[in-house]
Scaffold this active site. Structure first.
Site, PDB file in Angstrom:
ATOM      1  N   SER A   9       0.889  -1.300  -0.131  1.00 34.40           N
ATOM      2  CA  SER A   9      -0.081  -0.051  -0.008  1.00 34.40           C
ATOM      3  C   SER A   9       0.779   1.322   0.017  1.00 34.40           C
ATOM      4  O   SER A   9       1.492   1.372   0.914  1.00 34.40           O
ATOM      5  CB  SER A   9      -0.898  -0.051   1.346  1.00 34.40           C
ATOM      6  OG  SER A   9      -1.337   1.311   1.263  1.00 34.40           O
ATOM      7  N   HIS A  34      -1.387  -1.354  -4.240  1.00 36.99           N
ATOM      8  CA  HIS A  34      -2.583  -0.835  -3.673  1.00 36.99           C
ATOM      9  C   HIS A  34      -2.613   0.658  -3.499  1.00 36.99           C
ATOM     10  O   HIS A  34      -1.635   1.216  -2.762  1.00 36.99           O
ATOM     11  CB  HIS A  34      -2.633  -1.755  -2.215  1.00 36.99           C
ATOM     12  CG  HIS A  34      -3.949  -1.414  -1.648  1.00 36.99           C
ATOM     13  ND1 HIS A  34      -4.829  -2.001  -1.991  1.00 36.99           N
ATOM     14  CD2 HIS A  34      -4.260  -0.564  -0.571  1.00 36.99           C
ATOM     15  CE1 HIS A  34      -6.112  -1.862  -0.995  1.00 36.99           C
ATOM     16  NE2 HIS A  34      -5.537  -0.938   0.001  1.00 36.99           N
ATOM     17  N   ASP A  36      -4.448   3.661  -1.828  1.00 35.57           N
ATOM     18  CA  ASP A  36      -5.712   4.135  -0.961  1.00 35.57           C
ATOM     19  C   ASP A  36      -6.238   5.551  -1.147  1.00 35.57           C
ATOM     20  O   ASP A  36      -5.442   6.658  -0.905  1.00 35.57           O
ATOM     21  CB  ASP A  36      -5.067   3.936   0.369  1.00 35.57           C
ATOM     22  CG  ASP A  36      -4.851   2.716   1.193  1.00 35.57           C
ATOM     23  OD1 ASP A  36      -3.900   2.355   1.634  1.00 35.57           O
ATOM     24  OD2 ASP A  36      -5.953   1.903   1.139  1.00 35.57           O
ATOM     25  N   MET A  38      -8.578   8.428  -0.469  1.00 38.94           N
ATOM     26  CA  MET A  38      -9.556   8.875   0.648  1.00 38.94           C
ATOM     27  C   MET A  38      -9.840  10.301   0.420  1.00 38.94           C
ATOM     28  O   MET A  38      -9.104  11.106  -0.138  1.00 38.94           O
ATOM     29  CB  MET A  38      -8.576   8.913   1.954  1.00 38.94           C
ATOM     30  CG  MET A  38      -8.057   7.382   2.337  1.00 38.94           C
ATOM     31  SD  MET A  38      -7.143   7.426   3.733  1.00 38.94           S
ATOM     32  CE  MET A  38      -6.344   5.788   3.688  1.00 38.94           C
ATOM     33  N   HIS A  67      -8.542   1.412  -3.974  1.00 37.01           N
ATOM     34  CA  HIS A  67      -9.324   1.215  -2.789  1.00 37.01           C
ATOM     35  C   HIS A  67      -9.813   2.317  -2.443  1.00 37.01           C
ATOM     36  O   HIS A  67      -9.275   3.217  -1.884  1.00 37.01           O
ATOM     37  CB  HIS A  67      -8.525   0.336  -1.552  1.00 37.01           C
ATOM     38  CG  HIS A  67      -9.485   0.356  -0.464  1.00 37.01           C
ATOM     39  ND1 HIS A  67      -8.750   0.319   0.964  1.00 37.01           N
ATOM     40  CD2 HIS A  67     -10.545   0.410  -0.079  1.00 37.01           C
ATOM     41  CE1 HIS A  67      -9.754   0.229   1.965  1.00 37.01           C
ATOM     42  NE2 HIS A  67     -10.801   0.050   1.218  1.00 37.01           N
ATOM     43  N   MET A  69     -11.699   4.543  -0.388  1.00 38.88           N
ATOM     44  CA  MET A  69     -12.636   4.985   0.646  1.00 38.88           C
ATOM     45  C   MET A  69     -13.071   6.406   0.795  1.00 38.88           C
ATOM     46  O   MET A  69     -12.501   7.389   1.218  1.00 38.88           O
ATOM     47  CB  MET A  69     -11.362   5.024   1.822  1.00 38.88           C
ATOM     48  CG  MET A  69     -11.219   3.452   2.291  1.00 38.88           C
ATOM     49  SD  MET A  69      -9.414   3.481   2.991  1.00 38.88           S
ATOM     50  CE  MET A  69      -8.399   3.614   1.664  1.00 38.88           C
ATOM     51  N   MET A 138     -11.606  -5.555   5.835  1.00 42.64           N
ATOM     52  CA  MET A 138     -10.968  -4.554   6.412  1.00 42.64           C
ATOM     53  C   MET A 138     -10.549  -5.044   7.835  1.00 42.64           C
ATOM     54  O   MET A 138     -11.448  -5.409   8.615  1.00 42.64           O
ATOM     55  CB  MET A 138     -11.697  -3.198   6.622  1.00 42.64           C
ATOM     56  CG  MET A 138     -11.707  -2.460   5.346  1.00 42.64           C
ATOM     57  SD  MET A 138     -10.029  -1.926   4.433  1.00 42.64           S
ATOM     58  CE  MET A 138      -9.396  -0.960   5.573  1.00 42.64           C
ATOM     59  N   GLY A 143      -8.667   4.706   7.099  1.00 41.64           N
ATOM     60  CA  GLY A 143      -8.330   5.917   7.266  1.00 41.64           C
ATOM     61  C   GLY A 143      -6.925   6.121   7.242  1.00 41.64           C
ATOM     62  O   GLY A 143      -6.429   7.252   6.867  1.00 41.64           O
ATOM     63  N   PHE A 144      -5.941   5.318   7.993  1.00 45.68           N
ATOM     64  CA  PHE A 144      -4.733   5.404   8.180  1.00 45.68           C
ATOM     65  C   PHE A 144      -3.811   3.993   8.145  1.00 45.68           C
ATOM     66  O   PHE A 144      -4.332   2.963   8.441  1.00 45.68           O
ATOM     67  CB  PHE A 144      -4.463   5.979   9.612  1.00 45.68           C
ATOM     68  CG  PHE A 144      -5.179   7.434   9.944  1.00 45.68           C
ATOM     69  CD1 PHE A 144      -6.484   7.421  10.179  1.00 45.68           C
ATOM     70  CD2 PHE A 144      -4.439   8.365   9.352  1.00 45.68           C
ATOM     71  CE1 PHE A 144      -7.374   8.882  10.527  1.00 45.68           C
ATOM     72  CE2 PHE A 144      -5.168   9.591   9.408  1.00 45.68           C
ATOM     73  CZ  PHE A 144      -6.754   9.696  10.024  1.00 45.68           C
ATOM     74  N   GLY A 145      -2.658   4.374   7.801  1.00 43.58           N
ATOM     75  CA  GLY A 145      -1.655   3.044   7.905  1.00 43.58           C
ATOM     76  C   GLY A 145      -1.174   2.869   9.489  1.00 43.58           C
ATOM     77  O   GLY A 145      -1.443   3.950  10.312  1.00 43.58           O
ATOM     78  N   GLY A 146      -0.460   1.884   9.637  1.00 44.26           N
ATOM     79  CA  GLY A 146       0.238   1.814  11.081  1.00 44.26           C
ATOM     80  C   GLY A 146      -0.796   1.326  12.167  1.00 44.26           C
ATOM     81  O   GLY A 146      -0.305   1.219  13.311  1.00 44.26           O
ATOM     82  N   ASP A 176      -6.742  -6.297   4.770  1.00 40.74           N
ATOM     83  CA  ASP A 176      -5.915  -4.829   4.590  1.00 40.74           C
ATOM     84  C   ASP A 176      -6.074  -4.196   5.830  1.00 40.74           C
ATOM     85  O   ASP A 176      -7.207  -3.833   6.496  1.00 40.74           O
ATOM     86  CB  ASP A 176      -6.807  -3.941   3.615  1.00 40.74           C
ATOM     87  CG  ASP A 176      -6.277  -2.649   3.261  1.00 40.74           C
ATOM     88  OD1 ASP A 176      -6.579  -1.754   2.665  1.00 40.74           O
ATOM     89  OD2 ASP A 176      -5.169  -2.488   3.954  1.00 40.74           O
ATOM     90  N   GLY A 177      -4.878  -3.978   6.524  1.00 36.83           N
ATOM     91  CA  GLY A 177      -4.732  -3.328   7.914  1.00 36.83           C
ATOM     92  C   GLY A 177      -4.088  -4.103   8.977  1.00 36.83           C
ATOM     93  O   GLY A 177      -4.459  -5.146   9.386  1.00 36.83           O
ATOM     94  N   GLY A 178      -2.908  -3.524   9.057  1.00 39.77           N
ATOM     95  CA  GLY A 178      -2.022  -4.385  10.439  1.00 39.77           C
ATOM     96  C   GLY A 178      -1.646  -5.634   9.900  1.00 39.77           C
ATOM     97  O   GLY A 178      -1.109  -6.601  10.755  1.00 39.77           O
TER      98      GLY A 178
END
Ligand code: DX5
Ligand code: ZN
Length: 222
Positions: A9, A34, A36, A38, A67, A69, A138, A143-146, A176-178
């Protein structure tokens, strides 16, 4: 289980180096890239639009996985198709006429993807499996990475895999996410076959290539 595809991403990468980063990801063997997207309304963050994909399209042969959002994603289907997106994923929570939006994505020549926020139940899929090429579960709130992987999503992935296996055609199951060396194996074991990863790749001390390699290794070892 079939092959697991990796989708770095770009949200977690240096925004001033997208072309170089895209080349590094491709050279490292990542199958997807990927993006993102937003809008600051559907999620409390603002990133980039189809112009970034169009600029990179001239420089990369990767599978562009966009993606969205954003609110009213149906208004942007043509723009992302023209920009060179290969697959377009919309959030179920942003679509009033979901079946029509998925059909319009395919009519525009892209693969149709549907993303479900963590709290959105799987029965959204009940009447639209035929319209889907990809389901994105998800594993964080968008909304945010990390962010940290939500453990309850592993069972949701498992149940989603059962539903997709009952479909009459292949539907990719993306998470997607973590996603990192610790969480990737359990998502693959639960049935995921496309892994989106931002910080675990782009914050890897060994660099992008090592980040991609070690994530792939983790999936195999898990
Ligand atoms: C979050 C995005 C994710 C995010 C993943 O809204 O959809 O793609 O960039 O970043 P990590 O892998 O750092 O959680
Ligand atoms: Zn994403």
């Amino acid at each position: 289980m079939g092959d697991v595809r990796l989708a770095p991403s770009l949200l977690a990468s240096d925004f001033g180096q997208f072309a170089k980063t895209a080349a590094e990801c491709r050279a490292a063997g990542a199958e997807f890239l990927h993006f993102d997207i937003m809008d600051g309304h559907f999620v409390p963050n603002l990133t980039f639009g189809p112009g970034v994909l169009a600029a990179l399209r001239q420089r990369s042969d990767a599978e562009f996985d966009a993606h969205l959002m954003i609110e009213r994603p149906e208004q942007w289907i043509e723009e992302f198709a023209k920009a060179g997106a290969n697959r377009l994923t919309v959030q179920a929570e942003a679509c009033i006429h979901l079946q029509r939006t998925l059909a319009e994505i395919r009519r525009a020549g892209m693969k149709a993807g549907l993303a479900l926020n963590p709290a959105t139940p799987l029965h959204v899929l009940d009447y639209i499996l035929d319209d889907l090429d990809l389901l994105l579960i998800m594993t964080v709130n968008p909304g945010f990475g990390g962010q940290t992987y939500i453990p309850a999503m592993t069972e949701k992935i498992r149940q989603a895999r059962t539903r997709l296996d009952a479909a009459r055609h292949e539907i990719l199951l993306e998470v997607d996410g973590g996603i990192n060396g610790a969480t990737a194996p359990e998502t693959v074991a639960a049935g995921a076959n496309v892994l989106v990863a931002g910080s675990s790749i782009f914050a890897h001390p060994g660099g992008v290539a090592e980040g991609v390699r070690s994530l792939r290794e983790a999936c195999r070892a898990g």
